[in-house]
Write a protein that holds these residues in place. Structure first.
Motif, mmCIF file in Angstrom:
data_model
loop_
_atom_site.group_PDB
_atom_site.id
_atom_site.type_symbol
_atom_site.label_atom_id
_atom_site.label_comp_id
_atom_site.label_asym_id
_atom_site.label_seq_id
_atom_site.Cartn_x
_atom_site.Cartn_y
_atom_site.Cartn_z
ATOM 1 N N LEU A 6 30.747 -39.136 42.679
ATOM 2 C CA LEU A 6 30.678 -38.435 43.954
ATOM 3 C C LEU A 6 31.980 -37.732 44.318
ATOM 4 N N GLY A 7 33.091 -38.183 43.837
ATOM 5 C CA GLY A 7 34.396 -37.671 44.245
ATOM 6 C C GLY A 7 34.554 -36.165 44.126
ATOM 7 N N VAL A 8 35.422 -35.623 44.958
ATOM 8 C CA VAL A 8 35.746 -34.201 44.909
ATOM 9 C C VAL A 8 36.596 -33.953 43.674
ATOM 10 N N ALA A 29 20.848 -41.129 40.322
ATOM 11 C CA ALA A 29 20.419 -40.235 39.240
ATOM 12 C C ALA A 29 20.652 -38.773 39.630
ATOM 13 N N ALA A 30 20.386 -38.416 40.885
ATOM 14 C CA ALA A 30 20.596 -37.041 41.343
ATOM 15 C C ALA A 30 22.076 -36.685 41.332
ATOM 16 N N ARG A 75 26.572 -33.716 38.882
ATOM 17 C CA ARG A 75 27.930 -33.714 38.343
ATOM 18 C C ARG A 75 27.936 -33.259 36.884
ATOM 19 N N ALA A 76 26.926 -33.675 36.125
ATOM 20 C CA ALA A 76 26.845 -33.271 34.718
ATOM 21 C C ALA A 76 26.548 -31.779 34.575
ATOM 22 N N THR A 117 31.020 -28.933 41.577
ATOM 23 C CA THR A 117 30.221 -28.924 42.806
ATOM 24 C C THR A 117 30.684 -29.986 43.794
ATOM 25 N N ILE A 118 30.554 -29.675 45.053
ATOM 26 C CA ILE A 118 30.792 -30.648 46.116
ATOM 27 C C ILE A 118 29.419 -31.219 46.458
ATOM 28 N N ILE A 119 29.248 -32.509 46.293
ATOM 29 C CA ILE A 119 27.943 -33.135 46.466
ATOM 30 C C ILE A 119 27.808 -33.633 47.904
#
Length: 85
Positions: A62-64, A16-17, A22-23, A28-30
């Motif tokens: 998650l991807g860049v 969820a985070a 991403r939304a 952003t780089i997570i």
């Protein structure tokens, strides 16, 4: 599934985070630290970090971002010996 017992974080919380980050910012780089901060928590003992990262990797968001991929490679190709041009 509970991923971090110290902070009571589940795999659902992690996904969820990541989805929320991403939304809210598609560029952003997570990182694990950003996920902890998005959840309002911090890593305590660090025993869960390998499982935490494994759960993160299963998330499709998650991807860049594509336009940020290869920036390191491009920067190193511009320089020559000892960082001089």
């Amino acid at each position: 599934m509970i991923v971090c017992h110290c902070m009571n974080i589940t795999d659902h919380d992690i996904h969820a985070a990541i989805d929320w980050m991403r939304a809210s910012d598609s560029d952003t780089i997570i990182t694990p630290r950003k996920v902890y901060r998005a959840l309002g928590k911090a890593a305590d003992c660090g025993g869960c970090i390998s499982l935490f990262v494994d759960v993160m990797r299963k998330n499709d968001n998650l991807g860049v971002p594509m336009h940020l991929r290869g920036l390191r490679r491009a920067a190193t190709q511009e320089t020559t010996h000892e960082g001089r041009r």
